[in-house]
Design a protein around this motif. Structure first.
Motif, mmCIF file in Angstrom:
data_model
loop_
_atom_site.group_PDB
_atom_site.id
_atom_site.type_symbol
_atom_site.label_atom_id
_atom_site.label_comp_id
_atom_site.label_asym_id
_atom_site.label_seq_id
_atom_site.Cartn_x
_atom_site.Cartn_y
_atom_site.Cartn_z
ATOM 1 N N ILE A 86 0.844 -1.200 0.000
ATOM 2 C CA ILE A 86 0.000 0.000 0.000
ATOM 3 C C ILE A 86 0.882 1.254 0.000
ATOM 4 O O ILE A 86 0.619 2.212 -0.739
ATOM 5 C CB ILE A 86 -0.961 0.005 1.220
ATOM 6 C CG1 ILE A 86 -1.822 -1.263 1.233
ATOM 7 C CG2 ILE A 86 -1.858 1.244 1.208
ATOM 8 C CD1 ILE A 86 -2.741 -1.438 0.055
ATOM 9 N N HIS A 89 2.259 1.592 -3.666
ATOM 10 C CA HIS A 89 1.369 1.763 -4.821
ATOM 11 C C HIS A 89 0.189 2.695 -4.574
ATOM 12 O O HIS A 89 -0.270 3.358 -5.505
ATOM 13 C CB HIS A 89 0.850 0.400 -5.290
ATOM 14 C CG HIS A 89 1.935 -0.506 -5.774
ATOM 15 N ND1 HIS A 89 2.604 -0.272 -6.952
ATOM 16 C CD2 HIS A 89 2.474 -1.620 -5.241
ATOM 17 C CE1 HIS A 89 3.517 -1.226 -7.135
ATOM 18 N NE2 HIS A 89 3.457 -2.045 -6.100
ATOM 19 N N ILE A 90 -0.357 2.707 -3.359
ATOM 20 C CA ILE A 90 -1.492 3.606 -3.102
ATOM 21 C C ILE A 90 -1.315 4.348 -1.780
ATOM 22 O O ILE A 90 -2.094 4.169 -0.835
ATOM 23 C CB ILE A 90 -2.870 2.883 -3.138
ATOM 24 C CG1 ILE A 90 -2.752 1.370 -2.964
ATOM 25 C CG2 ILE A 90 -3.668 3.229 -4.336
ATOM 26 C CD1 ILE A 90 -4.073 0.630 -3.085
ATOM 27 N N SER A 127 -11.209 7.680 -0.826
ATOM 28 C CA SER A 127 -10.035 7.181 -1.551
ATOM 29 C C SER A 127 -10.408 5.957 -2.384
ATOM 30 O O SER A 127 -10.033 5.846 -3.550
ATOM 31 C CB SER A 127 -8.912 6.825 -0.579
ATOM 32 O OG SER A 127 -8.520 7.966 0.133
ATOM 33 N N LEU A 131 -10.236 5.265 -6.517
ATOM 34 C CA LEU A 131 -9.444 4.144 -7.051
ATOM 35 C C LEU A 131 -10.324 3.141 -7.792
ATOM 36 O O LEU A 131 -9.853 2.100 -8.232
ATOM 37 C CB LEU A 131 -8.718 3.431 -5.899
ATOM 38 C CG LEU A 131 -7.606 4.245 -5.212
ATOM 39 C CD1 LEU A 131 -7.293 3.687 -3.828
ATOM 40 C CD2 LEU A 131 -6.349 4.272 -6.071
ATOM 41 N N ILE A 171 -8.291 -3.487 -6.301
ATOM 42 C CA ILE A 171 -7.961 -2.287 -7.074
ATOM 43 C C ILE A 171 -7.124 -2.751 -8.264
ATOM 44 O O ILE A 171 -6.013 -3.255 -8.089
ATOM 45 C CB ILE A 171 -7.213 -1.265 -6.207
ATOM 46 C CG1 ILE A 171 -8.157 -0.776 -5.096
ATOM 47 C CG2 ILE A 171 -6.749 -0.072 -7.033
ATOM 48 C CD1 ILE A 171 -7.508 -0.588 -3.784
ATOM 49 N N TYR A 176 -4.438 2.072 -10.528
ATOM 50 C CA TYR A 176 -3.445 2.680 -9.620
ATOM 51 C C TYR A 176 -2.127 2.983 -10.323
ATOM 52 O O TYR A 176 -1.437 3.929 -9.970
ATOM 53 C CB TYR A 176 -3.230 1.820 -8.372
ATOM 54 C CG TYR A 176 -2.522 0.497 -8.562
ATOM 55 C CD1 TYR A 176 -1.124 0.433 -8.622
ATOM 56 C CD2 TYR A 176 -3.234 -0.689 -8.678
ATOM 57 C CE1 TYR A 176 -0.478 -0.782 -8.802
ATOM 58 C CE2 TYR A 176 -2.586 -1.912 -8.861
ATOM 59 C CZ TYR A 176 -1.210 -1.953 -8.923
ATOM 60 O OH TYR A 176 -0.574 -3.141 -9.101
ATOM 61 N N TYR A 179 -1.066 6.602 -11.410
ATOM 62 C CA TYR A 179 -1.929 7.585 -10.732
ATOM 63 C C TYR A 179 -1.238 8.145 -9.490
ATOM 64 O O TYR A 179 -0.467 7.445 -8.830
ATOM 65 C CB TYR A 179 -3.255 6.942 -10.313
ATOM 66 C CG TYR A 179 -4.235 6.819 -11.454
ATOM 67 C CD1 TYR A 179 -5.124 7.846 -11.736
ATOM 68 C CD2 TYR A 179 -4.263 5.679 -12.250
ATOM 69 C CE1 TYR A 179 -6.019 7.745 -12.785
ATOM 70 C CE2 TYR A 179 -5.145 5.564 -13.302
ATOM 71 C CZ TYR A 179 -6.029 6.604 -13.571
ATOM 72 O OH TYR A 179 -6.904 6.506 -14.602
ATOM 73 N N CYS A 202 -7.388 11.632 -7.139
ATOM 74 C CA CYS A 202 -6.489 10.668 -7.758
ATOM 75 C C CYS A 202 -6.383 11.060 -9.225
ATOM 76 O O CYS A 202 -7.410 11.245 -9.887
ATOM 77 C CB CYS A 202 -7.123 9.288 -7.581
ATOM 78 S SG CYS A 202 -6.081 7.943 -8.051
#
Ligand code: FAD
Ligand code: FES
Ligand code: FES
Lengths: 291, 163
Positions: A86, A89-90, A127, A131, A171, A176, A179, A202
């Motif tokens: 996480i 990547h996000i 969020s 996504l 996701i 992702y 982004y 995003c």
């Protein structure tokens, strides 16, 4: 003491589904940070529980072969913050997780419970909206997948069919990769407070052009929401200060906040506009845009 | 498996294995105080806001007022009663004493467990005041104004760095 009539421990997801089928009035309990509070307030709808707190098969974060990131519904927020997948990547989801409650609550509260309670202020919701997260639900008839934007039916109401358990969030790679995002929570206190407004952005840019743009809010309406008009208006436009002003202006038409004891509608709209700029600016910075 | 009434759980409490028959409706806070006499665990708000009931479960900080006692089965629970070893206060406890971070004392056991979890998690790391505040945001104190608590936490962190 909690006013419980039944508290049935489920060892697996399949057993939880079976217990729900056999006890039509029973509700699931995961971290309990919503359910146990409601029981303390004397709400009887939670007096029969199926307990999924200790089900290990709901506690994971992994990247699948198709590069989708899959987050088990039983992951608590402190584990999401610590997850290398996480973080890499996000990171916006880490920001959302960090903004929720205090340390004790983040150690107990699950991301599944945060979405299934159907609350507009849920900090992870906006969020996940930006996504395009997909919810994986398991019930008596097997598994189904549904986009998060279709899951919310109304305040406190979500599209959980009888006996269904939310098992995971997915996701996909195209949602992702490339982004950049940011989650901005505005609350009366810096910690341990419910959002007055939460804003997630995003986006993706190429050569100074906004190639994709997604903006979602909590508490800007009865359920968490994307601002589709704003998104349509600004995609493919050149990144600039003026664009930020345009976003702030357009976003007002997308939202519908209400007056509550926390804040008036007018105040919330003011915050909504300002946060759209701040969250977008931060996301653009992360994308390497200078303007 | 019974769905209501009583259930037998085994867990470790401050290093000792225990087997208890517990009412499935009880919170961990109630079982610790009423069945085990561990009255360092305080009930302030009972809804997860104040942290006075903080304990460690498998070394993770939680509010025991909103933690079902049955969830402790097979786990390791720590309260302030178990922190002093051989009649010597833990480093965190000693720092609270040295810095005068205690007034009425109601919030103190919860704070000690929060700081213990913080110090163990971030062993050897340098931490800012802001980070200390953030990681103690789940604990309220009505007396001290927090300054001496912050100093106590800083002292624990710094003494770790020296070693
Ligand atoms: C002091 C305090 C502060 C808080 N601060 C915040 C905050 O800042 N921001 C925020 O967003 N929230 C906050 N909350 C609310 C709460 O912590 C979160 O909503 C949390 O994520 C809920 O997760 P849980 O696992 O504890 O849910 P539970 O209480 O176990 O369940 C919540 C609901 O979801 C259902 N459910 C749970 N898991 C599943 C599943 N797998 N499938 C289907 N249904 C399921 C339950 O039946 C119930 O209806 C706070 C709560 C407390 C007590
Ligand atoms: S008594 Fe548990 S948090 Fe206040
Ligand atoms: S010392 Fe009294 S509440 Fe903290």
């Amino acid at each position: 003491m909690f006013d419980l009539k039944k508290n049935i421990k489920a060892e697996t997801v399949d057993k939880a589904i079976k217990h729900l089928a056999e006890n039509p009035d029973a509700k699931l309990i995961a971290g309990g940070t919503d359910v146990l509070i409601k029981l303390r307030q004397g709400k009887s709808e939670y007096c029969e529980l199926v307990d999924i707190h200790d089900i290990d098969e709901l506690k994971f974060i992994r990247i699948d072969d198709d590069k989708s990131i899959v987050i088990g519904s039983g992951m608590v927020f402190s584990k999401i913050i610590e997850s290398d997948i996480i973080k890499k990547h996000i990171p916006m989801l880490c920001e959302a997780a960090e903004s929720l409650g205090g340390p004790q609550v983040r150690n107990m509260a699950t991301i599944g419970g945060n979405i299934c309670n159907g609350v507009t202020s849920a900090d992870s919701a906006s969020s996940l909206f930006t996504l395009n997260a997909i919810l994986i639900l398991k019930g008596e008839d097997g598994t189904r997948e549904i986009p998060i934007s279709d899951f919310y039916l109304g305040p406190g109401r979500v599209d959980l069919k009888k006996c269904e358990v939310l098992t995971a969030f997915k996701i996909t790679h195209d949602n992702y990769q490339g982004y950049f995002g940011h989650y901005y929570k505005y609350a009366m206190r810096d910690a341990m407070d419910i959002a007055t407004i939460g804003c997630a952005v995003c986006l993706k840019t190429k050569n100074g052009i906004l190639k994709d743009y997604r903006i979602a809010y909590g508490v800007a309406g009865p359920v968490p929401m994307r601002c589709r008009e704003t998104e349509k208006t600004v995609i493919n436009k050149k990144v600039s200060k003026d664009l930020l002003d345009e976003i702030a202006k357009t976003v007002e038409k997308d939202v519908n906040p209400r007056t509550s004891w926390r804040a008036s509608r007018e105040f919330r709209i003011n915050i909504i506009k300002e946060l759209s700029k701040r969250a977008t600016k931060k996301a653009l910075k992360r994308a390497g845009e200078k303007f | 498996m019974t769905s209501h009434g009583f259930r037998e759980i085994t867990f470790s409490i401050n290093g000792k294995e225990k087997k208890l028959h517990i009412d499935v409706r009880k919170s961990l806070l109630e079982v610790l105080r009423e069945q085990l006499g561990l009255t360092s665990v305080k009930q302030g708000c009972a809804v997860g806001e104040c942290g006075a009931c903080s304990v460690l479960v498998d070394d993770v900080l939680i509010d025991s007022c909103i933690f079902l006692a049955v969830w402790a089965h097979g786990k390791k629970v720590r309260t302030v009663e178990g922190e002093a070893k051989n009649r010597k206060l833990s480093k965190v406890q000693q720092a609270y004493v040295d810095e005068g971070a205690v007034q009425c004392g109601f919030c103190t056991p919860g704070f000690i467990m929060a700081t213990t979890s913080f110090v163990e998690k971030h062993k050897g790391e340098k931490k800012t005041r802001e980070e200390i505040r953030k990681d103690h945001a789940g604990n309220l104190c009505r007396c001290t104004g927090y300054q001496n608590i912050l100093k106590a936490v800083e002292k624990c962190i710094n003494s770790d760095l020296v070693k």
